[in-house]
Scaffold this motif. Structure first.
Motif, mmCIF file in Angstrom:
data_model
loop_
_atom_site.group_PDB
_atom_site.id
_atom_site.type_symbol
_atom_site.label_atom_id
_atom_site.label_comp_id
_atom_site.label_asym_id
_atom_site.label_seq_id
_atom_site.Cartn_x
_atom_site.Cartn_y
_atom_site.Cartn_z
ATOM 1 N N PHE A 1 0.819 -1.229 0.000
ATOM 2 C CA PHE A 1 0.000 0.000 0.000
ATOM 3 C C PHE A 1 0.846 1.269 0.000
ATOM 4 O O PHE A 1 1.635 1.506 0.917
ATOM 5 C CB PHE A 1 -0.945 -0.004 1.203
ATOM 6 N N ILE A 2 0.673 2.071 -1.015
ATOM 7 C CA ILE A 2 1.354 3.368 -1.081
ATOM 8 C C ILE A 2 0.291 4.455 -1.074
ATOM 9 O O ILE A 2 -0.438 4.641 -2.046
ATOM 10 C CB ILE A 2 2.232 3.461 -2.342
ATOM 11 N N PRO A 3 0.146 5.154 0.062
ATOM 12 C CA PRO A 3 -0.934 6.140 0.160
ATOM 13 C C PRO A 3 -0.768 7.260 -0.868
ATOM 14 O O PRO A 3 0.362 7.702 -1.120
ATOM 15 C CB PRO A 3 -0.775 6.712 1.577
ATOM 16 N N PRO A 4 -1.877 7.696 -1.450
ATOM 17 C CA PRO A 4 -1.796 8.815 -2.393
ATOM 18 C C PRO A 4 -1.765 10.170 -1.673
ATOM 19 O O PRO A 4 -1.619 11.191 -2.320
ATOM 20 C CB PRO A 4 -3.068 8.658 -3.225
ATOM 21 N N TYR A 5 -1.939 10.171 -0.364
ATOM 22 C CA TYR A 5 -1.974 11.454 0.347
ATOM 23 C C TYR A 5 -1.268 11.341 1.692
ATOM 24 O O TYR A 5 -1.014 10.244 2.187
ATOM 25 C CB TYR A 5 -3.417 11.918 0.568
ATOM 26 N N MET B 1 -9.089 12.640 -7.776
ATOM 27 C CA MET B 1 -7.945 11.770 -7.505
ATOM 28 C C MET B 1 -8.168 10.370 -8.084
ATOM 29 O O MET B 1 -7.484 9.431 -7.697
ATOM 30 C CB MET B 1 -7.708 11.676 -5.998
ATOM 31 N N VAL C 1 -5.145 8.372 -9.296
ATOM 32 C CA VAL C 1 -4.198 8.126 -8.202
ATOM 33 C C VAL C 1 -4.726 7.018 -7.295
ATOM 34 O O VAL C 1 -3.999 6.106 -6.891
ATOM 35 C CB VAL C 1 -3.994 9.421 -7.383
ATOM 36 N N LEU C 2 -6.022 7.122 -6.958
ATOM 37 C CA LEU C 2 -6.610 6.129 -6.055
ATOM 38 C C LEU C 2 -6.645 4.742 -6.704
ATOM 39 O O LEU C 2 -6.411 3.729 -6.050
ATOM 40 C CB LEU C 2 -8.015 6.557 -5.635
ATOM 41 N N ASN D 1 -3.782 1.967 -6.405
ATOM 42 C CA ASN D 1 -3.705 0.995 -5.326
ATOM 43 C C ASN D 1 -4.706 -0.147 -5.502
ATOM 44 O O ASN D 1 -4.742 -1.063 -4.694
ATOM 45 C CB ASN D 1 -3.968 1.687 -3.987
#
Lengths: 491, 93
Positions: free
Chosen positions: A99-103, B71, B74-75, B78
């Motif tokens: 998991f790489i958070p976007p924020y 977003m 970007v979201l 994942n």
């Protein structure tokens, strides 16, 4: 230049006097991480390049005279439940291995805006569930004071990172003692602010009605400095309380003459190691010397806190962890060709949870299931309200309460750490603060056989200034906090 | 007084979508029973007036306005499986 075990304030002073650069401070921490991580395992991710880059930017700002705050250029670390944009955030679970958070979490953003340097992400019990860090899916963190001992949990990596001089401060979370307990076992200062004081936006949730972000530091003044930055109200967390942020730093070094300090009878019973009680009693005599009024008090319902907590936490865990279904993010069986339908995706993906996570999910699902909700969750909430009311009542008589943090010295790493009931017991004296939505701080107050002991100071909700006042008066009049694990780690 | 037996364990595991093997049922039963035994004395506590009192809580609202800064892509990075900007899942049945 001697860079070992600097406090935030000491480091800031050296930076201001141009005796050291942020790059040097950062390199010092990274060197220590690299040297000791194989043994201590405080860090899950080291963000060396990003850290050196932010340090360089900070040094440039400083040379232009454009400092962002008192922590500009100071290296710190974050518990790996606190989201960092573009940097893997795992909650120490295989479920979030990729998991790489976007924020950024709100607190991450606040630290970055203040110019702090983030050197990495620290280890914890999976999803912050545990009291030892032994439930991390990426191996346990060892106690820098004695690597045959646990460091405490769940924010064990954060505590170890400060105790092993791998970061000058660290942020953790405290749902039921997860900051104060490891702080007490590592001779660090661990602050759990009042529920609602710091935004949890972007912090991976465990038990939402109790979770709170807090700090590990080497002095009470540093904790006050950080809270002043972190307490900013945030619309991204509806429980973030919109009241002004006091200048916490002003509470440091004040006289405590005449302040009323309550010694909670229920925290000093037989269940607590006699050496720990002795250390806390000596601290109480110190408060007396400083002119505080010591009052014996009793909060009988505090003893019901752990049982209350043990129902509320798994219940909220079971709902919060429902989101890990293999569909939106995290490790997933969705792409597995042998998995035919959606329900199998759920079952197969959720196999990634560790044992403790599964236990708590099962327990919580049971406590919330049809026919049992009233008996367990609802009942626990009612008792919680009674506990809160009793603490409120007692805070009319005293300014703060004191007691030990942990009933025992840190467990050996080779003890049976799978007995979850025994591990819950380590939280006996710290959960009342969470259940009653209060604030608490653990400060160093003694040693037993070379291992540190922590004292807990508790204040009413949003009374952090009193915590800082009392804790700092104790700190400046004693030497315990100055003892560090340097010699231990080098042996 | 524990309300739990092996049938409950299997039922709860299903509710929680946790796969447990036949030989794990007893282990879970033991662990859950231990905790339930410990928390059981909550039942004995005599409730007082404060047990039902909820004070000082307020609803927190914000204006219903768009704050989404798109977003989506970007979201979706994942997301294990996606197609044309949508999340893709296996068949339901």
């Amino acid at each position: 230049m001697e860079l070992d075990y600097l406090t935030i304030n000491e480091a800031a002073q050296l930076l201001n006097e141009k005796k050291v650069s942020s790059a040097e401070l950062t390199q010092h921490c990274i060197k220590n991480i690299k040297q000791k991580n194989a043994e201590v395992n405080a860090f899950l991710t080291i963000t060396e390049d990003k850290a050196l880059n932010s340090a360089k930017e900070s040094d440039e700002r400083r040379s232009r005279g454009e400092l962002k705050s008192n922590i500009d250029g100071i290296p710190g670390s974050l518990k790996d439940v606190i989201c960092t944009a573009g940097v893997r955030t795992t909650a120490a679970s295989k479920m979030l291995d990729n998991f790489i958070p976007p924020y950024d979490a709100h607190v991450t953003r606040l630290l970055k805006d203040a110019g702090a340097v983030i050197v990495g992400k620290t280890n914890l019990d999976e999803f912050a569930m545990g009291t030892t860090t032994a439930y991390s899916a990426y191996n346990m963190t060892k106690n820098p004071w004695d690597t045959s001992r646990v460091v405490g949990g769940s924010s064990g990596g954060s505590a170890a990172s400060v105790a092993a001089d791998q970061s000058i401060f660290s942020l953790g979370t405290d749902t039921g003692g997860s900051i104060r307990l490891p702080a007490s076992w590592t001779n660090t200062v661990g602050l759990r602010p009042t529920y609602g004081r710091v935004s949890r936006n972007g912090v991976i949730a465990m038990a939402s009605s109790l979770d709170q972000v807090g700090t590990f530091t080497r002095s009470v003044a540093d904790a006050a400095e950080l809270l002043r930055i972190l307490a900013e109200p945030d619309t991204g967390d509806s429980t973030s309380y919109k009241i002004p942020v006091p200048n916490y730093v002003a509470a440091i070094g004040k006289d405590i003459k005449g302040m009323k300090i309550g010694v909670v009878k229920e925290f000093m019973g037989e269940a607590v190691d006699v050496k720990i009680r002795e250390a806390v009693n000596a601290a109480i005599r110190q408060f007396e010397k400083l002119g505080a009024e010591i009052i014996d008090i009793s909060v009988p319902l505090a003893e019901e806190s752990l049982a209350t907590y043990m129902v509320i936490v798994p219940s909220e865990v079971s709902t919060n962890l429902e989101r890990y279904d293999g569909i939106k993010y995290g490790v997933s069986a969705n792409e597995d060709a042998n998995v035919d339908n959606l329900i199998e995706v759920y079952y197969k993906s959720r196999q990634k949870f560790g044992n403790e996570a599964k236990r708590r999910i099962m327990l919580g699902s049971f406590a919330l299931s049809a026919g049992f909700y009233d008996q367990y969750y609802n009942r626990a909430r009612k008792v919680q309200r009674m506990i809160k009311a009793q603490f409120s009542e007692k805070f009319k008589e005293v300014d703060v309460m004191v007691g030990p943090v942990s009933p025992t010295m840190p467990f050996k790493t080779n003890e049976d750490l799978n007995d979850s009931l025994k591990l819950w017991m380590a939280d006996l004296l710290v959960v009342p603060v969470n259940v009653a939505n209060l604030c608490g701080i653990s400060v160093p107050c003694g040693f037993e056989q070379g291992l540190p002991i922590g004292m807990q100071i508790i204040a009413n909700h949003f009374d952090e200034e009193k915590l800082f006042k009392v804790a700092s008066a104790f700190e400046v009049s004693t030497e315990w906090h100055k003892i560090n694990a340097k010699s231990k780690i080098q042996n | 007084m524990s309300n739990i037996n092996s049938t409950t364990v299997v039922h709860v595991a299903k509710l929680a979508r946790i796969e447990i093997a036949e030989n794990e049922i007893d282990k879970y039963l033991g662990e859950l029973s231990n905790v339930l035994k410990y928390v059981d004395h909550l039942q004995q506590i005599k409730l007082n007036d404060f047990a039902e009192q909820v004070n000082g809580l307020v609803n927190v609202f914000r204006e219903d306005e768009v704050i989404n800064n798109n977003m989506r892509d970007v979201l979706l990075k994942n997301c294990p499986m996606s197609e044309d900007g949508l999340i893709k899942v296996k068949q339901v049945l």
